[in-house]
Design a protein around this motif. Structure first.
Motif, short mmCIF file in Angstrom:
data_model
loop_
_atom_site.label_atom_id
_atom_site.label_comp_id
_atom_site.label_asym_id
_atom_site.label_seq_id
_atom_site.Cartn_x
_atom_site.Cartn_y
_atom_site.Cartn_z
N ASP A 35 46.55 18.69 106.57
CA ASP A 35 45.32 18.87 107.35
C ASP A 35 45.66 18.70 108.82
O ASP A 35 46.37 17.76 109.19
CB ASP A 35 44.26 17.83 106.89
N SER A 87 34.56 26.00 108.54
CA SER A 87 33.57 26.16 107.47
C SER A 87 32.12 26.30 107.93
O SER A 87 31.24 26.50 107.10
CB SER A 87 33.66 24.94 106.53
N TYR A 157 32.01 33.86 109.58
CA TYR A 157 32.58 32.92 108.60
C TYR A 157 32.77 33.61 107.25
O TYR A 157 33.87 33.61 106.69
CB TYR A 157 31.65 31.70 108.44
N LYS A 161 36.21 34.56 105.09
CA LYS A 161 36.50 34.08 103.73
C LYS A 161 36.67 35.27 102.77
O LYS A 161 37.51 35.24 101.87
CB LYS A 161 35.38 33.15 103.22
P1 NAD Z 1 35.19 21.03 106.17
O1 NAD Z 1 34.91 21.76 107.42
O2 NAD Z 1 34.45 19.75 105.89
O3 NAD Z 1 36.74 20.67 106.08
C1 NAD Z 1 37.74 21.58 106.42
C2 NAD Z 1 39.05 20.82 106.58
O4 NAD Z 1 40.08 21.78 106.89
C3 NAD Z 1 39.03 19.78 107.69
O5 NAD Z 1 39.60 18.57 107.26
C4 NAD Z 1 39.90 20.42 108.79
O6 NAD Z 1 40.57 19.48 109.61
C5 NAD Z 1 40.87 21.26 107.95
N1 NAD Z 1 41.41 22.38 108.73
C6 NAD Z 1 40.71 23.28 109.49
N2 NAD Z 1 41.57 24.13 110.09
C7 NAD Z 1 42.82 23.78 109.70
C8 NAD Z 1 44.11 24.29 109.99
N3 NAD Z 1 44.27 25.33 110.83
N4 NAD Z 1 45.18 23.71 109.41
C9 NAD Z 1 45.02 22.65 108.57
N5 NAD Z 1 43.83 22.11 108.28
C10 NAD Z 1 42.74 22.67 108.84
O7 NAD Z 1 34.98 22.08 105.00
P2 NAD Z 1 34.35 21.88 103.54
O8 NAD Z 1 32.89 22.01 103.63
O9 NAD Z 1 34.97 20.71 102.90
O10 NAD Z 1 34.90 23.22 102.84
C11 NAD Z 1 36.20 23.24 102.24
C12 NAD Z 1 36.46 24.62 101.68
O11 NAD Z 1 35.46 24.93 100.71
C13 NAD Z 1 36.40 25.72 102.73
O12 NAD Z 1 37.41 26.64 102.44
C14 NAD Z 1 35.02 26.34 102.54
O13 NAD Z 1 35.04 27.70 102.90
C15 NAD Z 1 34.82 26.15 101.05
N6 NAD Z 1 33.40 26.01 100.63
C16 NAD Z 1 32.58 25.09 101.20
C17 NAD Z 1 31.29 24.94 100.72
C18 NAD Z 1 30.33 23.92 101.29
O14 NAD Z 1 29.16 23.88 100.89
N7 NAD Z 1 30.74 23.06 102.20
C19 NAD Z 1 30.83 25.73 99.65
C20 NAD Z 1 31.72 26.69 99.11
C21 NAD Z 1 33.00 26.80 99.58
#
Ligand code: NAD
Ligand code: DAU
Length: 351
Positions: A35, A87, A157, A161
């Motif tokens: 991360d 995200s 976004y 994805k």
């Molecule tokens: P979040 O924004 O809380 O966390 C994202 C993490 O990725 C963070 O810790 C950030 O530091 C890290 N990150 C970002 N850019 C980076 C990079 N260039 N290199 C390394 N690390 C990096 O996101 P989330 O809500 O936990 O979502 C996680 C995944 O699940 C995402 O891929 C999102 O598209 C997917 N998702 C989220 C939801 C939701 O409701 N939150 C629903 C469906 C899918």
């Protein structure tokens, strides 16, 4: 020798729940959390497990190909669960490029690095891309997204994805990469960054600040408890069929305004306020550009093929979530003050 599993984005909301589950459930795996700690990455989310012997944190950026390639060479990962992403839809509207770089280029870097170390033997390897229901676009009043629903992303976004989903599938067809994907609906639970609707509203009620509702609040989201999502991810990683996609959802649709009103009433009870106090904070504001009207997931495939369905009822999960934010005021205050960004220096650089 222990299997080495890379989980990207493990300091974020969903990633931290996946890491905790895997570290506790699979002592036979070495779990590496990669991360870069953007504003959304918070290592405090993992402080209960970060000294476990089967857990390693690596600070690094998936957009840096050289770094990613070296990391894969050093660790020789057996599997990848890729969650790192930008995200937040609103941020993608003001700064699309960050989403293109992290979500598309970052994913291709991971695919290339995995392809390189697995090129002579893909057996027992797995590249799992964790994605979103937003790739399918927006529903009208009826219907649900199936795995076969055509892609129709409508925000920067969701377009980023969708693009990364397509690339993951392209690597399956072109290079026989052992991939699997899932597309999930809105998650709620502990550790969610307070820019997202539910923690934002909880925090604003606590501080008697306005509760911004985009447009008329008629948009519908299908909410799933984050720990149920983590269990689905575990199941798909271990039992999902290579090349397949699984939709994950809560079967739990709410209009934003009804959800926020419910939150207000529960918060009034918890804060010993007269019912109706928090609802007075509701403020209708300018709508999100291109705001998708409705998302709803048909999760029949994962139920029939893998036996997963949500285990936590909304009432229970919602109550648990609100209690967590009310009990963990330090977590929220550290984010608001920026102190959470010092956790890495304080806890890791001295190790
Ligand atoms: P979040 O924004 O809380 O966390 C994202 C993490 O990725 C963070 O810790 C950030 O530091 C890290 N990150 C970002 N850019 C980076 C990079 N260039 N290199 C390394 N690390 C990096 O996101 P989330 O809500 O936990 O979502 C996680 C995944 O699940 C995402 O891929 C999102 O598209 C997917 N998702 C989220 C939801 C939701 O409701 N939150 C629903 C469906 C899918
Ligand atoms: O559907 C899955 C997606 O859910 C994930 O892929 C995204 O990473 C995740 O952020 C989430 O996207 P949303 O845009 O649906 O989540 P958000 O919490 O930002 O907004 C939920 C709904 O509430 C949405 O219709 C917009 C609305 N909203 C949001 C905020 C932040 C408001 O009305 N007011 C607000 O202040």
């Amino acid at each position: 020798m222990k299997k080495k599993i890379l989980i990207t984005g493990g300091a974020g909301f969903i990633g931290s729940h996946v890491i905790r589950l895997f570290v506790n459930k699979y002592p036979e795996y070495q779990i590496v959390n990669l991360d870069t700690l953007t504003y959304a990455g918070n290592l405090e989310n993992l402080k209960d497990i970060d000294s476990k012997p089967n857990y390693t944190f690596v600070k690094g950026d998936i957009t840096n190909l050289e770094f990613v390639t070296e990391l894969f060479k050093d660790f020789q990962f057996d599997g990848v669960l890729h969650l790192a992403a930008e995200s937040h839809v609103d941020r993608s509207i003001s700064d699309p490029l960050a989403f293109i770089t992290t979500n598309i280029v970052g994913t291709v870097n991971l695919l290339n690095a995995a392809k390189e170390i697995w090129k002579d033997n893909m057996e027992d390897k797995r590249f799992y891309h964790i994605s979103t229901d937003e790739v399918y676009g927006s529903l009208g009043e009826i219907g649900k997204f199936l795995e076969t629903t055509p892609y129709d992303p409508r925000s920067p976004y969701s377009a980023s994805k969708a693009s990364s989903d397509h690339l993951v599938r392209a690597y399956f067809h072109t290079y026989n990469m052992p991939v699997v994907l899932s597309n999930c609906s809105n998650n709620y639970g502990s550790n969610q960054f307070p820019e997202k609707l539910i923690p934002l509203v909880i925090n604003n009620i606590k501080n008697s600040k306005p509760l911004p509702i985009y447009g008329k609040g008629e948009n519908v989201r299908d909410w799933l408890f984050v720990e149920d999502h983590a269990l689905a991810i575990d199941m798909i990683y271990h039992k999902g069929k290579t090349g397949e996609t699984y939709n994950i959802g809560g079967n739990n649709e709410w209009t934003n305004i009804d959800l926020v009103r419910k939150l207000c009433d529960i918060m009034d009870k918890k804060l010993n306020q007269e019912i109706g106090t928090s609802q007075k904070l509701i403020t209708f504001v300018k709508d999100r550009a291109g705001h998708d009207l409705r998302y709803a997931i048909d999760a029949t495939k994962i139920k029939n093929e893998l036996g997963w369905e949500p285990s936590i009822q909304f009432e229970e999960g919602f109550e648990q979530t609100i209690d967590w934010y009310l009990e963990n005021t330090n977590w929220l205050e550290n984010i608001l003050s920026g102190d959470y960004e010092k956790y890495y220096e304080q806890q890791y650089e001295k190790r």
